[in-house]
Enzyme design. Structure first.
Site, PDB file in Angstrom:
ATOM      1  CG  ASP A  11      -3.862  -4.878  -4.872  1.00  0.00           C
ATOM      2  OD1 ASP A  11      -4.977  -4.378  -4.654  1.00  0.00           O
ATOM      3  OD2 ASP A  11      -3.107  -5.295  -3.973  1.00  0.00           O
ATOM      4  CG  HIS A  15      -1.982  -1.033   1.188  1.00  0.00           C
ATOM      5  ND1 HIS A  15      -1.775  -2.297   1.685  1.00  0.00           N
ATOM      6  CD2 HIS A  15      -3.254  -1.011   0.699  1.00  0.00           C
ATOM      7  CE1 HIS A  15      -2.881  -3.003   1.521  1.00  0.00           C
ATOM      8  NE2 HIS A  15      -3.787  -2.256   0.921  1.00  0.00           N
TER       9      HIS A  15
END
Length: 393
Positions: free
Chosen positions: A299, A229
């Site tokens: 993703d 992230h």
């Protein structure tokens, strides 16, 4: 691409009810038979190919984007999806105050009700959960339990997701690690490859009775320290080491019939210097070595922006690179605006026109995505959890 197995819905719900203590209403035989017949008629892949052949380049480009806007307003959501996007991911900002209102939100996303978009959610349960009604066992408990407990939990979880009008669950974490400091440890279904593989296969088979399940985050975060992230985690693990460790749960999930495979933003330097999500080599491995035939999704491309690496600062360029590498569906959440998905679609068209993205690659991606959409829309069945069922804690 595995067909939707509508005929097994009733059995899956009975198994879930027996193990979790939740009685169910069985799907009617007539509805199950109708769903199975509808899924076979004409062949979704053949029909998808015909539809894609009739699309403009702009329509194909929009169809391979899964976008997001933080709203529960049906009008705003419908207007957003009218741009022709192939999918939408529900996040916390899309959850209405009353759970009963969620089907209104998901229903508004279908501009053409005969061909709904892929509506996805991250419903792993436990640490990553959007649905408050999901109090079924999650990874922290399941990783120490037999695989049949995982099957029951994910059958119940998938039924809740499907009842809300959601067709894709980004819910099966196939990453494996024994490192308790890893950001993925609390979400993984096991601490060793074989045990993880058994639970991943169980979770996949259970969910596929209700919706399109997803394996994530290929080729596996377990070997690469760091949180994708905020960075691009990296590992020097060799391909041979990967094949006997991190690959095992993914291979089991593919064999169990997973419809979707999500690629992670992480680098195995011994295989390719590029992140797996942008690596043609890793896409070849998924297709040729693991035999995956379904939809490959990135993703969140916004995570690449969040890494701070200059070469990934442009989401449009990232989307084009992701498609060129072999992804079928590009997902964008973090850092996006209501205009970002449209800009990405325009960028894909420009890449086709300037020759940097082969039109055959876009058509192949659009066909895979549309095949899944057609398969899902043809596989509805008349079933529901009973109104008095209480999820197990």
């Amino acid at each position: 691409m595995p067909r939707r197995r509508a005929g097994a819905v009733a059995l899956a719900m009975i198994v879930a009810g027996a193990i979790l203590g939740a009685p169910v209403h069985e799907a009617s035989a007539s509805s199950v038979e109708h769903a199975a017949a509808a899924g076979e008629a004409g062949g979704p892949a053949a029909r998808a190919a015909d539809l894609v052949a009739s699309m403009t380049t702009a329509e194909q480009a929009a169809s391979v984007i899964m976008g997001h806007i933080p709203s529960t307003d049906p009008a705003a959501l419908n207007a957003y999806m009218a741009q022709g996007f192939g999918g939408f991911i529900l996040m916390g900002a899309n959850m209405p105050a009353a759970t009963a209102d969620l089907p209104t939100v998901t229903g508004s996303l279908a501009v053409d009700t005969s061909l709904p978009p892929l509506i996805a959610i991250d419903q792993e349960g436990g640490i990553v959960s959007r649905l408050s009604a999901d109090t079924y066992p999650a990874s922290t408990a399941l990783k120490s339990q037999p695989a049949d407990v995982t099957a029951a939990a994910f059958a119940a979880r998938a039924s809740l997701v499907a009842q809300a009008g959601i067709s894709v669950n980004f819910g099966t974490v196939a990453d494996v690690t024994a490192d308790t400091s890893s950001f993925i440890f609390g979400r993984a279904l096991g601490t060793d490859p074989q045990a993880s593989a058994e639970r991943v296969a169980a979770a996949t088979a259970a969910q596929e009775q209700f919706l399109a399940s997803t394996l994530k985050h290929f080729p596996g975060h377990g070997a690469a320290p760091g949180d994708s992230h905020h960075a691009i985690p990296s590992t020097s693990e060799s391909f041979e080491q990967w094949r006997t460790s991190d690959a095992v749960p993914f291979a089991a999930g593919v064999d169990a019939g997973a419809s979707v495979l999500m690629f992670g933003h992480l680098t195995y330097t011994a295989v390719d210097a590029a992140p797996a999500s942008l690596s043609a080599r890793w896409h070849e491995i998924a297709r040729d070595d693991l035999g995956f035939e379904g939809v490959i999704v990135t993703d969140d491309l916004g995570m690449l922006l969040s890494s701070g690496i200059p070469e990934y600062r442009d989401p449009v360029a990232d989307a084009v690179a992701a498609l060129a590498a072999g992804n079928d569906l590009v997902l964008m959440i973090a850092g996006s605006t209501p205009d970002t998905a449209g800009q990405m679609a325009a960028g894909i068209v420009a890449a086709i026109e300037n020759g940097s993205l082969p039109p055959e690659r876009l058509a192949d991606a659009a066909t895979r995505v549309l095949t899944l959409r057609l398969s899902l829309s043809a596989a509805s069945a008349d079933w529901a959890l009973c109104s008095t069922c209480e999820p197990a804690s």
